[in-house]
Design a protein around this motif. Sequence first.
Motif, PDB file in Angstrom:
ATOM      1  N   LYS A  21     -22.147 -51.213 -39.460  1.00  0.00           N
ATOM      2  CA  LYS A  21     -21.780 -49.812 -39.228  1.00  0.00           C
ATOM      3  C   LYS A  21     -21.556 -49.497 -37.753  1.00  0.00           C
ATOM      4  O   LYS A  21     -20.704 -48.674 -37.428  1.00  0.00           O
ATOM      5  CB  LYS A  21     -22.792 -48.859 -39.853  1.00  0.00           C
ATOM      6  CG  LYS A  21     -24.187 -48.976 -39.293  1.00  0.00           C
ATOM      7  CD  LYS A  21     -25.135 -48.142 -40.115  1.00  0.00           C
ATOM      8  CE  LYS A  21     -26.578 -48.498 -39.874  1.00  0.00           C
ATOM      9  NZ  LYS A  21     -27.007 -49.117 -38.655  1.00  0.00           N
ATOM     10  N   ALA A  41     -29.840 -46.674 -30.826  1.00  0.00           N
ATOM     11  CA  ALA A  41     -30.133 -46.991 -29.425  1.00  0.00           C
ATOM     12  C   ALA A  41     -31.185 -46.027 -28.873  1.00  0.00           C
ATOM     13  O   ALA A  41     -32.018 -46.412 -28.045  1.00  0.00           O
ATOM     14  CB  ALA A  41     -28.859 -46.928 -28.577  1.00  0.00           C
ATOM     15  N   ALA A  99     -38.847 -50.233 -32.234  1.00  0.00           N
ATOM     16  CA  ALA A  99     -37.998 -49.100 -32.643  1.00  0.00           C
ATOM     17  C   ALA A  99     -38.295 -48.721 -34.085  1.00  0.00           C
ATOM     18  O   ALA A  99     -38.372 -47.538 -34.432  1.00  0.00           O
ATOM     19  CB  ALA A  99     -36.525 -49.469 -32.478  1.00  0.00           C
ATOM     20  N   GLY A 129     -26.068 -44.362 -37.824  1.00  0.00           N
ATOM     21  CA  GLY A 129     -27.535 -44.420 -37.899  1.00  0.00           C
ATOM     22  C   GLY A 129     -28.026 -44.562 -39.322  1.00  0.00           C
ATOM     23  O   GLY A 129     -27.425 -45.274 -40.136  1.00  0.00           O
ATOM     24  N   ARG A 187     -39.799 -44.926 -46.299  1.00  0.00           N
ATOM     25  CA  ARG A 187     -40.530 -44.039 -45.389  1.00  0.00           C
ATOM     26  C   ARG A 187     -40.339 -42.577 -45.812  1.00  0.00           C
ATOM     27  O   ARG A 187     -39.309 -42.202 -46.380  1.00  0.00           O
ATOM     28  CB  ARG A 187     -40.113 -44.282 -43.944  1.00  0.00           C
ATOM     29  CG  ARG A 187     -38.751 -43.769 -43.596  1.00  0.00           C
ATOM     30  CD  ARG A 187     -38.478 -43.883 -42.098  1.00  0.00           C
ATOM     31  NE  ARG A 187     -37.123 -43.495 -41.858  1.00  0.00           N
ATOM     32  CZ  ARG A 187     -36.259 -44.162 -41.115  1.00  0.00           C
ATOM     33  NH1 ARG A 187     -36.620 -45.258 -40.509  1.00  0.00           N
ATOM     34  NH2 ARG A 187     -35.034 -43.713 -40.938  1.00  0.00           N
TER      35      ARG A 187
HETATM   36  O1   DC Z   1     -29.496 -49.226 -35.957  1.00  0.00           O
HETATM   37  P1   DC Z   1     -30.561 -49.947 -35.120  1.00  0.00           P
HETATM   38  O2   DC Z   1     -30.965 -51.287 -35.671  1.00  0.00           O
HETATM   39  O3   DC Z   1     -30.203 -50.018 -33.680  1.00  0.00           O
HETATM   40  O4   DC Z   1     -31.847 -48.990 -35.240  1.00  0.00           O
HETATM   41  C1   DC Z   1     -33.044 -49.279 -34.580  1.00  0.00           C
HETATM   42  C2   DC Z   1     -34.209 -48.709 -35.364  1.00  0.00           C
HETATM   43  O5   DC Z   1     -34.165 -47.287 -35.401  1.00  0.00           O
HETATM   44  C3   DC Z   1     -34.269 -49.171 -36.818  1.00  0.00           C
HETATM   45  O6   DC Z   1     -35.607 -49.531 -37.116  1.00  0.00           O
HETATM   46  C4   DC Z   1     -33.883 -47.965 -37.632  1.00  0.00           C
HETATM   47  C5   DC Z   1     -34.207 -46.800 -36.739  1.00  0.00           C
HETATM   48  N1   DC Z   1     -33.235 -45.715 -36.856  1.00  0.00           N
HETATM   49  C6   DC Z   1     -33.604 -44.594 -37.557  1.00  0.00           C
HETATM   50  O7   DC Z   1     -34.709 -44.542 -38.101  1.00  0.00           O
HETATM   51  N2   DC Z   1     -32.744 -43.539 -37.633  1.00  0.00           N
HETATM   52  C7   DC Z   1     -31.543 -43.591 -37.059  1.00  0.00           C
HETATM   53  N3   DC Z   1     -30.719 -42.551 -37.146  1.00  0.00           N
HETATM   54  C8   DC Z   1     -31.139 -44.749 -36.349  1.00  0.00           C
HETATM   55  C9   DC Z   1     -32.016 -45.808 -36.274  1.00  0.00           C
END
Ligand code: DC
Length: 230
Positions: A21, A41, A99, A129, A187
Amino acid sequence: MTPPACDVPVITIDGPSASGKGTVAERAAAALGFHFLDSGALYRLTALSAMKHGVALDDAPRVAELAACLPASFRDGMVWLADENVTDAIRAEAVSAGASKVAVLPAVRAALLDRQRAYCQLPGLVADGRDMGTVVFAAAMAKVFLTASAEARAERRYKQLIEKGNSASLADLVADMQARDARDTARSVAPLKPAPDALLLDTTHMDIESAVQAVLAHYAACRIPVQQGN
Ligand code: DC
């Protein structure tokens, strides 16, 4: 909380990790001349900032405080935390794990809301996201939920790692994808799920360019105003 209506055209692209994505969103934004938000990010920067400040990743009030005043900027394809170029640092395995820990904290998600919505600017925005279409930009004009089988996503990640000279186990990567999917969808706050009005795009057998074209076609269809009286 109901998100504010935004007069700016917004395309949201949500989906599980390694669904492609990020690349699809970035290319769609470039094709349209729109702004691009990589919301993941911001969660990665929050985790990195907490690690640098010696703040425990489950200390919700302190992590949320850091998230609210994150000195983050995105310039020339690079990610900065104050004066430090952290483009590579936020992709490190420890930060990825961090993260996903801070992302489960409601106070952190709330602290990042306004920052994400501030990207809603003309001529338009493509936001990628997990909760772009369901929470952050719930009134978006066009929503896409991009997915692919855990096996296909693991294979893509495997190729990336091998190309960079790292060693990897495909079986471990599949197991990792499945565990992350379970965590993200289970979650309680902003779980990973398609918005009811999202286009579901399964890219298991699709290349990036076809996925970009599908997103652009969906956006074009959503822009056509509904004919009155029909
Ligand atoms: O898309 P990514 O892998 O860079 O995201 C990093 C972390 O953040 C991942 O554990 C999911 C979380 N995340 C989230 O909970 N909500 C979002 N809108 C974007 C990412």
